[in-house]
Design an enzyme around this catalytic site. Structure first.
Site, PDB file in Angstrom:
ATOM      1  N   GLU A  73      41.312  44.295  30.657  1.00 30.05           N
ATOM      2  CA  GLU A  73      41.145  44.645  32.003  1.00 30.05           C
ATOM      3  C   GLU A  73      41.569  45.863  32.267  1.00 30.05           C
ATOM      4  O   GLU A  73      41.898  46.728  32.983  1.00 30.05           O
ATOM      5  CB  GLU A  73      41.432  43.464  32.255  1.00 30.05           C
ATOM      6  CG  GLU A  73      40.626  43.532  33.591  1.00 30.05           C
ATOM      7  CD  GLU A  73      41.841  44.155  35.961  1.00 30.05           C
ATOM      8  OE1 GLU A  73      41.847  44.187  36.261  1.00 30.05           O
ATOM      9  OE2 GLU A  73      43.780  44.419  34.392  1.00 30.05           O
TER      10      GLU A  73
ATOM     11  N   ASP B  48      49.129  38.217  36.323  1.00 28.76           N
ATOM     12  CA  ASP B  48      48.673  38.703  36.186  1.00 28.76           C
ATOM     13  C   ASP B  48      48.040  38.324  34.920  1.00 28.76           C
ATOM     14  O   ASP B  48      48.282  39.432  33.987  1.00 28.76           O
ATOM     15  CB  ASP B  48      48.412  40.092  36.153  1.00 28.76           C
ATOM     16  CG  ASP B  48      47.828  40.762  36.282  1.00 28.76           C
ATOM     17  OD1 ASP B  48      46.380  40.747  36.202  1.00 28.76           O
ATOM     18  OD2 ASP B  48      47.982  42.445  36.745  1.00 28.76           O
TER      19      ASP B  48
ATOM     20  N   ASP C 260      44.495  40.129  29.199  1.00 29.50           N
ATOM     21  CA  ASP C 260      45.715  41.735  28.392  1.00 29.50           C
ATOM     22  C   ASP C 260      46.844  41.443  29.704  1.00 29.50           C
ATOM     23  O   ASP C 260      45.981  41.327  30.365  1.00 29.50           O
ATOM     24  CB  ASP C 260      44.569  42.803  27.964  1.00 29.50           C
ATOM     25  CG  ASP C 260      44.010  43.086  29.221  1.00 29.50           C
ATOM     26  OD1 ASP C 260      43.450  42.513  30.152  1.00 29.50           O
ATOM     27  OD2 ASP C 260      43.706  43.792  29.326  1.00 29.50           O
TER      28      ASP C 260
ATOM     29  N   HIS D   8      52.363  43.867  36.937  1.00 31.08           N
ATOM     30  CA  HIS D   8      52.622  45.462  36.442  1.00 31.08           C
ATOM     31  C   HIS D   8      54.196  45.348  36.241  1.00 31.08           C
ATOM     32  O   HIS D   8      54.079  46.713  36.312  1.00 31.08           O
ATOM     33  CB  HIS D   8      51.826  46.018  37.444  1.00 31.08           C
ATOM     34  CG  HIS D   8      50.131  45.993  36.890  1.00 31.08           C
ATOM     35  ND1 HIS D   8      49.660  47.108  36.627  1.00 31.08           N
ATOM     36  CD2 HIS D   8      49.706  44.873  36.168  1.00 31.08           C
ATOM     37  CE1 HIS D   8      48.422  46.757  36.956  1.00 31.08           C
ATOM     38  NE2 HIS D   8      48.717  45.158  36.519  1.00 31.08           N
TER      39      HIS D   8
HETATM   40 ZN   LIG Z   1      46.873  43.748  35.872  1.00 27.81          ZN
END
Ligand SMILES: [Zn+2]
Length: 876
Positions: free
Chosen positions: A584, A551, A520, A851
Site C-alpha cells: 500500500e 498505519d 507493509d 510515517h
Molecule cells: Zn501509510
C-alpha cells in the site's frame, strides 16, 4: 551482530579413510551417524565424541557391497535410521540404548528394494504421520513405501522367506554408471549372485518390496538429488487453505504431508502425500501441481517456512516463497562450483560448495574454509545443553578427505536467539487460537506483527523476506482463528502477496463485508529520532509505539480480533472477508489485478468495504471519514547527450538541462500558485451546503492543528493541488559543474470531480508543448510513478449510520464526519472491482505520527475500535 568477530568454533574433528557422503544427527539420543563412500555407517556419541560403532553394510558373505551411503535420514522420534545409496537399497535401522550408559544398539530391521532398476538413491525422507519413506533416484523416479511398519508386521506374521536374492544387485547388472553429485563410483560388478545364501540375514531383517504402483516414473527430467520435507503443521494451507479446526469434512485420521523434490532438471516440485482410508486399510495417494524453475540443476534444498532455499550448480542459491511459488532472491556464493549441501537456521543460510562454506545473513556474506578437502555434506542441529535454557545450534560438515567436523554456532546466533520470538512463533502455529477482545491477547498479536520489518519501499532482500514471513504469519493466524479459508494471493509483478481470508457468518440472509488493510510500513527514517526500537512493540503511558502501530497493523488487529471473537463465540452473522495487502505504501502495484484475477476466490458479491487507514482530526473527537483526495506522482526529467560539464569551460555555450527543466516546471503554476495545467479546475463544483455545514461543525468542535481555518480545511480536503517534492541532478553536486541531467518530482492531489486519466493526459501534453517551444536539443521524459483515484463516500448510507450510532454509544459523543487530503489507492480499486461502497473508520488520533518517527496509537482508541466493529459487523 558482527559476524566477523563470531565465526563458528570447531568443537571436534573425526577422520575416516574415505569420503563422508551423508550425515544425520539424533540430538535427543546424543548420537551422530555418517555415511561413507566405502559403504559404512559410522556412529559417534556426542557426550564423549567417540566413534562407538562402524557398521559395514550387507552381510559378511556378500562381496558386492562396495557401495556408497549417499543419504541418511531418521524418524522424528529417533527410533529409526534410514540409509540408502549406490546399491539401490534402503536399509531401516532400529536405534536403541544410550551413549551415556554404553548401551547403543543399531539393528537392521528391514531392507527395502524396488523391482525396477532405479540406479543410485540420492535422497530419502521419512514422513512420520504417514509412516512413509520417499526415495529420489538416479533414473528420475520418485518412489514411496507407505505404512512401513504395518507392512513389516504383516511380513513377520506371514513368515515368508526373506530371500535376499530378490534384492536388485543380485538380479541384474547395474545399468547406470553413477557419477552423481557426490562423485561416487559404480560398485564393482564382478561378483553377482555368486553365493545364494538364504539365512544369512540378521534374524529380524525383513525384505520389503516397493509396489510398482508406488513408483512415479519420470517424476523429473533428470537425477533427483534432493527431497525436502515441509513442516507438517503448516501443510494445511496447501490443502486449499482450509482450516484444520472448523472444517467438518476433515477426518481426524487423515494426514497430509508435503515435500519438495528437485534435481538435474532444475525444477523444484511440490508433492502432496495424503492418507486415504478405505476397505483395504490406509493408503497414501500423491499429487503434484506446483513447480518452480531454478534454471540450473538443483543439488540441495532446505526449507525454513515459508521459504525454500535451493543450492544450484554454478554456485548460486535461489530463495522461493512456497506460498506463492515466486522467486524472492538469488544469492551468489562467489564460487562457480555446485552448492552440494545447504542448511538454514533462523534466516542464516549455510551454503556448502567445493571451496568451503558461505554464510548469508542480512545482506552480509561470509566465507570460511573448514579445510576438509572438497566439502560434500552438512547438517545443522541443536545440541541439547545440560544446563541453561537454550540448545546450542551446531553444524556438521563432511569432506572428501574423510573428515567429519562439528562446529559450534552459538556465537553467531547469540543475539538472534535471545532477542527473537521466532522459536515460540513456530510452535504456536498449528493450534487453534482464541481471539480475545482484551488488550492482552490483542497485544500479543500486534507484538508479533510489528516485529516483521515489512518495509515495502526499496528492494532489500531481508525486508522482502520479512514481508513474506509476515504474510505467512497472518495467513496462519487467520486459520488458527477459525477462518474457513485463508491463503496468500500472489501479485503478478512479484511484489508482496495479498493475504485473503474468509470467516463464515451463521445468518440467513447474510451480508458479505470486505475488510481492507495492509501489512507493509514506511521506512523508519533516522533511527536516532526514535526513542524506542521501531520494530519492537512498546507500551508507554497508555500508548502503543512502533512502526506500523497506527498505519496499519494496529487497526488491522482490532478488526481481526473483533471478527474472530464473534466467530469463535458463534455470534458472527455476516460473512467477513479480509484482503490485506503488502504494498500500500508504494501505491498498491498489482492490487487491482489481484482483485480481478481472484474475484471468484474472494467472492463476487460484496455488500460493504470497510477500512481504517487514517486518524481523527484531533486527539479527542472520534471521526468517520468519507472522502479522500486522489494523487498522481510523476517524475519529469530533462537530459542532454553531453556529459556533465564545467561552467567555466562550457557555461553559456549550450542549453542546460536544468534550465530547461525549471523553465517548463515554472509554467505549471502562476505567481498566485494557481495550477496552469489545462482543464485542471474546470470539472470542480462548488462545495455543497451539507459538506460546508459539516466543516463548520468540525472547526467549531475539534482542536485542529495550528487552528486551521474553515478555508484551509476546504482547500486541504476538497481542492486539488500541485507540489514539487523532489529535485535531483547528475554529477558531483559541485557548484561549478553543469549537470547532464536534472529531474523534478511532482505530487498532484486530485478531488472527486476530477478524472485521473484526464489530468494525467493534460499534464503530459502541457509539459511536452512547453518543452517543444524551447530552442533546445535536450530530451524530455515524463514518468508516472503511481496514481490513486479520489474517493467520496456517502456519509448518509446505512453503514455510516450504524457506525455513527455505535461510536456515539461507545465514546459517549457523536463522531465528526471528516474528509482528508491524503490518498489510498486500494479504496477505489475495491469499489470498482466489487461494486460496493467503501466506509472508513479512523482509529488513532491526529498525533499518531504515522510515517514519522515514534509512530504511536492510544490503546483506548485501539480496544474501543475492536468493540465498535464487533457491534457494527452484525448490524449490516
Ligand atoms: Zn501509510
Amino acid at each position: 551482530m558482527s559476524m566477523s568477530s563470531s565465526m563458528p568454533e570447531l568443537i571436534h574433528r573425526w577422520n575416516h579413510t574415505f569420503s563422508i557422503l551423508s550425515i544425520v544427527s539424533f540430538p535427543n539420543k546424543k548420537l551422530l551417524f555418517a555415511g561413507t563412500q566405502d559403504s559404512k555407517i559410522l556412529v559417534f556419541d556426542l557426550p564423549n565424541y567417540n566413534l562407538i560403532k562402524t557398521i559395514k553394510l550387507g552381510s559378511s558373505l556378500e562381496t558386492n557391497t562396495r557401495s556408497s551411503v549417499l543419504c541418511l535420514t531418521r524418524s522424528d522420534d529417533e527410533k529409526y535410521l534410514f540409509s540408502a545409496g549406490a546399491d539401490s537399497l534402503v536399509r531401516i535401522w532400529s536405534i536403541n540404548g544410550s551413549p551415556l550408559e554404553n548401551t547403543v544398539s543399531v539393528e537392521e530391521v528391514a531392507t527395502v528394494y524396488s523391482v525396477t532398476d532405479i540406479g543410485d538413491i540420492f535422497s530419502i525422507i521419512y514422513l512420520n504421520s504417514l509412516q512413509t519413506l520417499v526415495l529420489g533416484c538416479q533414473n528420475a523416479s520418485l518412489l514411496y513405501l507407505d505404512n512401513i511398519f504395518e507392512r513389516l508386521k504383516c511380513k513377520l506374521k506371514s513368515k515368508e522367506d526373506n530371500n535376499e536374492n530378490r534384492l536388485p544387485h543380485r538380479r541384474y547388472d547395474k545399468f547406470f554408471d553413477s557419477l552423481g553429485p557426490m562423485g561416487s563410483t559404480t560398485p564393482s560388478q564382478e561378483s553377482l549372485a555368486t553365493t545364494p545364501e538364504i539365512k544369512t540375514f540378521q534374524k529380524n531383517n525383513t525384505i520389503l518390496e516397493i509396489p510398482s504402483e508406488n513408483i512415479i516414473k519420470y517424476a523429473h527430467n533428470g537425477f533427483i538429488y534432493s527431497l525436502c520435507k515441509m513442516c507438517t503443521s503448516l501443510n494445511c494451507q496447501f490443502d486449499h487453505g482450509r482450516s484444520p479446526v472448523r472444517d467438518g469434512t476433515q477426518n481426524k485420521n487423515k494426514f497430509t504431508e508435503c515435500i519438495v523434490s528437485a534435481g538435474g532438471d532444475g525444477i523444484s516440485k511440490i508433492w502432496k502425500f495424503e492418507s486415504i482410508t478405505d476397505k483395504n486399510g490406509t493408503k497414501v495417494t500423491i499429487t503434484n501441481n506446483d513447480e518452480m524453475d531454478n534454471d540450473d540443476s538443483v543439488l540441495s534444498q532446505a526449507i525454513e517456512f515459508p521459504f525454500l532455499y535451493c543450492g544450484l550448480s554454478g554456485g548460486l542459491v535461489k530463495i522461493w516463497d512456497l506460498n506463492t511459488k515466486q522467486l524472492v532472491s538469488t544469492l551468489d556464493t562467489g564460487d562457480k562450483s555446485d552448492v552440494i549441501s545447504i542448511s538454514v537456521y533462523m534466516d542464516h543460510i549455510f551454503a556448502v560448495n567445493a571451496s568451503g562454506i558461505t554464510l548469508f545473513y542480512q545482506n552480509q556474506i561470509h566465507h570460511w574454509d573448514p579445510n576438509q578437502g572438497k566439502m560434500l555434506s552438512s547438517e545443522i542441529f541443536e545440541r541439547k545443553s545440560k544446563i541453561g535454557i537454550h540448545n546450542s545450534p551446531s553444524l556438521l560438515t563432511g569432506g572428501n578427505d574423510g573428515s567429519l567436523t562439528l562446529w559450534d554456532l552459538s556465537h553467531i546466533f547469540q543475539n538472534t536467539i535471545l532477542s527473537s520470538s521466532k522459536m515460540e512463533r513456530s510452535n504456536s502455529w498449528a493450534t487453534y487460537q482464541p481471539a480475545g477482545l482484551n488488550s492482552e491477547e490483542m497485544l500479543s498479536t500486534l507484538r508479533e506483527l510489528i516485529s516483521y520489518e515489512t518495509v515495502s519501499q526499496g528492494y532489500d532482500t531481508q525486508q522482502q523476506l520479512a514481508s513474506r514471513r509476515c504474510a505467512t504469519y497472518l495467513q496462519q493466524l487467520l486459520i488458527n482463528f477459525g477462518a474457513s479459508v485463508s491463503q496468500l494471493l500472489p501479485v503478478m509483478s512479484g511484489g508482496n502477496p495479498v493475504v485473503f481470508a474468509r470467516f463464515n457468518g451463521n445468518g440467513k440472509n447474510k451480508k458479505r463485508i470486505l475488510w481492507y488493510g495492509h501489512y507493509d510500513v514506511i521506512p523508519v527514517g533516522d533511527p536516532e529520532r526514535w526513542t524506542t526500537d521501531p520494530f519492537v512493540l512498546t507500551c508507554e503511558n497508555g500508548y502503543l509505539k512502533g512502526r506500523g502501530v497506527s498505519d496499519n497493523k494496529g487497526p488491522l488487529v482490532s478488526a481481526l480480533h473483533s471478527v474472530a471473537n464473534l466467530f469463535q463465540n458463534d455470534e458472527l452473522i455476516n460473512d467477513v472477508v479480509f484482503l490485506i495487502e503488502g504494498s500500500e505504501e508504494i501505491g498498491s502495484p498489482g492490487f487491482a489485478e489481484v482483485c480481478q484475477k481472484y474475484k471468484e476466490v474472494i467472492g463476487d458479491k460484496i455488500d460493504w468495504i470497510f477500512l481504517s487507514n487514517s486518524t481523527w482530526v484531533d486527539e479527542e473527537h472520534p471521526c468517520l471519514n468519507y472522502g479522500l483526495r486522489g494523487v498522481i506522482n510523476a517524475q519529469v526529467r530533462v537530459w542532454s547527450d553531453q556529459p556533465d560539464r564545467h561552467s567555466g569551460v562550457n557555461g553559456g555555450v549550450f542549453r542546460e538541462p536544468t534550465t530547461d527543466l525549471i523553465n517548463i516546471i515554472s509554467k505549471l503554476q502562476n505567481d498566485e500558485g494557481h495550477v496552469h495545467i489545462p482543464n485542471f479546475y474546470s470539472p470542480l463544483k462548488p462545495l455543497c451546503d451539507i459538506d460546508y455545514g459539516r466543516f463548520v461543525e468540525i472547526t467549531k468542535t475539534a482542536n485542529l492543528d495550528e487552528n486551521k481555518t474553515i478555508d484551509e480545511l476546504i482547500t486541504n480536503w476538497t481542492k486539488p493541488s500541485l507540489s514539487i517534492t523532489t529535485m535531483k541532478m547528475s554529477g558531483p553536486g559541485n557548484i561549478t559543474v553543469i549537470p547532464k541531467s536534472a529531474s523534478i518530482g511532482l505530487s498532484i492531489r486530485l478531488v472527486p470531480e476530477q478524472s485521473v486519466d484526464d489530468v494525467k493526459k493534460d499534464l503530459i501534453n502541457y509539459l511536452k508543448e512547453s518543452f517543444a517551444k524551447l530552442p533546445t536539443k535536450n530530451q524530455l521524459e515524463i514518468t508516472i510513478l503511481n496514481e490513486a483515484e479520489p474517493w467520496l463516500g456517502d456519509p448518509t448510507n446505512h453503514a455510516y449510520q450504524i457506525l455513527k450510532q455505535e461510536i456515539a454509544s461507545t465514546w459517549g459523543m457523536e463522531p465528526l464526519f471528516v474528509r482528508e487530503g491524503g490518498s489510498i489507492p486500494g479504496i477505489r480499486t475495491l469499489e470498482r472491482a466489487f461494486q460496493a461502497p467503501a466506509v472508513q473508520i479512523p482509529c488513532g488520533q491526529s498525533t499518531d505520527n504515522a510515517h514519522l518517527n515514534n509512530e504511536n496509537l492510544r490503546i483506548k482508541n485501539w480496544t474501543k475500535m475492536a468493540e465498535i466493529l464487533s457491534k457494527v459487523f452484525n448490524q449490516l
